[in-house]
Design an enzyme around this catalytic site. Structure first.
Site, PDB file in Angstrom:
ATOM      1  N   LYS A 117      -9.813  -0.434  -5.482  1.00  0.00           N
ATOM      2  CA  LYS A 117      -9.108  -0.837  -4.253  1.00  0.00           C
ATOM      3  C   LYS A 117     -10.155  -1.219  -3.222  1.00  0.00           C
ATOM      4  O   LYS A 117     -11.291  -0.733  -3.263  1.00  0.00           O
ATOM      5  CB  LYS A 117      -8.273   0.337  -3.716  1.00  0.00           C
ATOM      6  CG  LYS A 117      -7.160  -0.081  -2.791  1.00  0.00           C
ATOM      7  CD  LYS A 117      -5.913  -0.483  -3.554  1.00  0.00           C
ATOM      8  CE  LYS A 117      -4.793  -0.931  -2.650  1.00  0.00           C
ATOM      9  NZ  LYS A 117      -3.555  -1.172  -3.388  1.00  0.00           N
TER      10      LYS A 117
HETATM   11  P1  NAD Z   1       2.761  -6.235   3.848  1.00  0.00           P
HETATM   12  O1  NAD Z   1       1.634  -6.196   4.800  1.00  0.00           O
HETATM   13  O2  NAD Z   1       3.224  -7.527   3.296  1.00  0.00           O
HETATM   14  O3  NAD Z   1       4.053  -5.513   4.479  1.00  0.00           O
HETATM   15  C1  NAD Z   1       4.027  -4.241   5.053  1.00  0.00           C
HETATM   16  C2  NAD Z   1       5.311  -4.073   5.866  1.00  0.00           C
HETATM   17  O4  NAD Z   1       5.354  -2.740   6.381  1.00  0.00           O
HETATM   18  C3  NAD Z   1       5.403  -4.999   7.079  1.00  0.00           C
HETATM   19  O5  NAD Z   1       6.761  -5.369   7.278  1.00  0.00           O
HETATM   20  C4  NAD Z   1       4.933  -4.101   8.219  1.00  0.00           C
HETATM   21  O6  NAD Z   1       5.405  -4.513   9.496  1.00  0.00           O
HETATM   22  C5  NAD Z   1       5.540  -2.785   7.792  1.00  0.00           C
HETATM   23  N1  NAD Z   1       4.918  -1.608   8.401  1.00  0.00           N
HETATM   24  C6  NAD Z   1       3.604  -1.358   8.611  1.00  0.00           C
HETATM   25  N2  NAD Z   1       3.453  -0.174   9.228  1.00  0.00           N
HETATM   26  C7  NAD Z   1       4.701   0.330   9.406  1.00  0.00           C
HETATM   27  C8  NAD Z   1       5.213   1.499   9.976  1.00  0.00           C
HETATM   28  N3  NAD Z   1       4.411   2.421  10.521  1.00  0.00           N
HETATM   29  N4  NAD Z   1       6.564   1.704   9.976  1.00  0.00           N
HETATM   30  C9  NAD Z   1       7.392   0.782   9.441  1.00  0.00           C
HETATM   31  N5  NAD Z   1       6.959  -0.360   8.884  1.00  0.00           N
HETATM   32  C10 NAD Z   1       5.639  -0.577   8.877  1.00  0.00           C
HETATM   33  O7  NAD Z   1       2.346  -5.226   2.671  1.00  0.00           O
HETATM   34  P2  NAD Z   1       2.945  -5.153   1.193  1.00  0.00           P
HETATM   35  O8  NAD Z   1       2.076  -5.935   0.292  1.00  0.00           O
HETATM   36  O9  NAD Z   1       4.415  -5.397   1.226  1.00  0.00           O
HETATM   37  O10 NAD Z   1       2.639  -3.621   0.837  1.00  0.00           O
HETATM   38  C11 NAD Z   1       3.514  -2.574   1.233  1.00  0.00           C
HETATM   39  C12 NAD Z   1       3.180  -1.342   0.398  1.00  0.00           C
HETATM   40  O11 NAD Z   1       3.331  -1.646  -1.001  1.00  0.00           O
HETATM   41  C13 NAD Z   1       1.751  -0.805   0.532  1.00  0.00           C
HETATM   42  O12 NAD Z   1       1.770   0.600   0.380  1.00  0.00           O
HETATM   43  C14 NAD Z   1       1.042  -1.432  -0.660  1.00  0.00           C
HETATM   44  O13 NAD Z   1      -0.110  -0.723  -1.055  1.00  0.00           O
HETATM   45  C15 NAD Z   1       2.137  -1.355  -1.698  1.00  0.00           C
HETATM   46  N6  NAD Z   1       1.998  -2.278  -2.810  1.00  0.00           N
HETATM   47  C16 NAD Z   1       1.921  -3.624  -2.619  1.00  0.00           C
HETATM   48  C17 NAD Z   1       1.831  -4.466  -3.714  1.00  0.00           C
HETATM   49  C18 NAD Z   1       1.826  -5.972  -3.574  1.00  0.00           C
HETATM   50  O14 NAD Z   1       1.868  -6.660  -4.600  1.00  0.00           O
HETATM   51  N7  NAD Z   1       1.809  -6.515  -2.389  1.00  0.00           N
HETATM   52  C19 NAD Z   1       1.777  -3.937  -5.017  1.00  0.00           C
HETATM   53  C20 NAD Z   1       1.868  -2.554  -5.176  1.00  0.00           C
HETATM   54  C21 NAD Z   1       1.976  -1.739  -4.079  1.00  0.00           C
END
Ligand code: NAD
Length: 433
Positions: A117
């Site tokens: 990561k």
């Molecule tokens: P992103 O940045 O696209 O979206 C994150 C979302 O969460 C946004 O809408 C943001 O405004 C919101 N957010 C941030 N802080 C917040 C809070 N305190 N309260 C409420 N909402 C909040 O990120 P993503 O890629 O969608 O990732 C989200 C989660 O999924 C993370 O934990 C990431 O590690 C995990 N994840 C992502 C992927 C991927 O393919 N993108 C794969 C596996 C896991």
């Protein structure tokens, strides 16, 4: 020197709740499956980490230096794999915990990849496009000696997307003198990305919800219906928005969604494609007309059938778990429920689909992207989605087999599944020297 002094805490890695939580969960799984303590001793810390300073010239002419990290937790099964996070509070320990989760995730779904990561401590909303590009390019140069298609392959995470991957791939390729698309996944389609990658994590989250409903029914337990069932989604980004859209198209009533700015609620169900259009224009869900405002805390406490925490880690803790009422909770984000809160929820009869299984769709299609790139032979989106469903349903079965066998929580069962495969591989490879 004798061993056997138990699991000493480390002054370097375990400064974040996320890391401590990941180790607690690993040790719980190790205990339940009676894992060889020598293997647990090797898995509780990362293999390697790099901390870099990333100086860039801001648009106003000043130079600002940001802190960046890349952590490789375990590469027994293949090259490291894991996203790069842009977040103001990211730190070495959090990245190390996320890298550890990637190791177990890749192992449990059967990929020939290890766990890694990366992150930069920055608020991406404060960066212009030019500044974000400079930051990504300089960070790539600083870590270029430990990444590559055979070493460690980054992908997007919180605060980064396919544009960042294009800049990373270009910078790495400029330094090599030829195009190296395999250095990253989650790239735009035009430069070697895979169809279906952008939607894969959210789509996979909804596949696991479907499998969970079926599993509960098959085992004589009551399960809510998806068609007509109520859903709340915490976090409306790359994972949350797609999961909301997918489950909406299956007939569910998505009554609330939220992002960092707050949430929106409509007891009759939100029109998710319309909310997505609103967010495209306005960047946040707040202000959407056909709904009333709701706080993130209130959203987590809604009496819904399905709750999808898809934002950040540590949102359901011992402080608020007593108010959570959802029947099935799908961990779209990494580590949104702390280990003790998870025990509480399962004790009260909630069924939890743990992060390492629930959000594995992203890394599975990243793997497909990597494979397609190596072969220079690209698949249709239907092919990608069918293969994704096959890998995820096999992984779900392996995890639920362990859940029934060990009579433990779903998170422990998922970690046992991942650790068991790693354990065999580590014993076969042995300890060097
Ligand atoms: P992103 O940045 O696209 O979206 C994150 C979302 O969460 C946004 O809408 C943001 O405004 C919101 N957010 C941030 N802080 C917040 C809070 N305190 N309260 C409420 N909402 C909040 O990120 P993503 O890629 O969608 O990732 C989200 C989660 O999924 C993370 O934990 C990431 O590690 C995990 N994840 C992502 C992927 C991927 O393919 N993108 C794969 C596996 C896991």
């Amino acid at each position: 020197m004798s061993g056997g002094d138990g699991y000493l805490s480390s002054h370097l890695w375990d400064t974040s709740d996320l890391y401590r939580n990941a180790v607690t969960e690993l040790l719980e799984a190790a205990n339940v499956m009676k894992l060889d303590p020598n293997i647990a001793e090797r898995l509780r810390v990362p293999k390697r980490a790099m901390i870099v300073s990333v100086p860039i010239r801001l648009d106003d002419g000043h130079i600002k230096t940001f802190e960046g990290y890349r952590v490789q937790h375990n590469m027994t099964l293949g090259p490291g794999k894991g996203g790069i996070r842009f977040h103001p509070e990211v730190n070495l320990s959090e990245v190390a915990g996320l890298a550890m989760l990637m190791t177990f995730k890749c192992s449990l779904v059967g990929l020939p990849l290890g766990g890694a990561k990366g992150g930069i401590r920055v608020d991406p909303s404060q960066l212009s496009r030019q500044e974000a590009q400079a930051l990504m390019r300089r960070y790539t140069t600083e870590i270029n000696m430990i990444i590559g298609p055979d070493k460690d392959i980054p992908a997007p995470d919180v605060g980064t997307d396919s544009r960042h991957m294009a800049w990373m791939m270009d910078t790495f390729s400029q330094e090599k003198g030829f195009a190296v698309p395999g250095v990253v996944t989650g790239k735009p389609i035009e430069i070697g990305g895979s169809l279906g990658r952008a939607e894969s994590t959210g789509r996979g989250v909804v596949y696991t919800i479907q499998y969970a409903v079926q599993f509960l029914k098959d085992n004589g337990k009551s399960a809510p219906k998806i068609d007509g069932g109520t859903v709340a989604v915490h976090g409306f980004g790359k994972v949350g928005a797609v999961a909301a859209e997918e489950i909406y198209h299956l007939g569910a009533k998505v009554v609330a969604v939220s992002d960092a700015s707050g949430g929106i609620y409509n007891k009759n169900g939100l029109n998710i494609p319309d909310v997505m259009k609103w967010v495209e224009k306005n960047r946040v869900v707040a202000g959407y007309k056909e709904a009333e405002p709701i706080s993130n805390d209130e959203l987590l406490a809604l009496p819904v059938d399905f709750l999808i925490p898809a934002a950040i880690d540590g949102v359901i803790t011992m402080k608020n778990v007593g108010r959570v009422k959802a029947k099935i909770i799908a961990e779209g984000a990494n580590g949104p429920i702390t280990a003790d809160a998870m025990k509480d929820l399962e004790g009260r009869g909630a069924f939890i689909i743990p992060d390492v299984l629930c959000n594995a769709g992203g890394v599975i299609v990243s793997y497909f992207e990597w494979v397609q790139g190596i072969q220079n032979f690209f698949w249709s989106e239907t092919e990608v989605n069918n293969k994704l469903a096959e890998v995820m349903s096999n992984a779900f079965k392996r995890v639920t087999d362990n859940y029934l066998k060990y009579k433990c929580g779903m998170k422990t069962a998922a970690l046992i599944t991942g650790v068991d495969r790693l354990n065999k591989a580590m014993l076969l490879r042995g300890l060097f020297p």
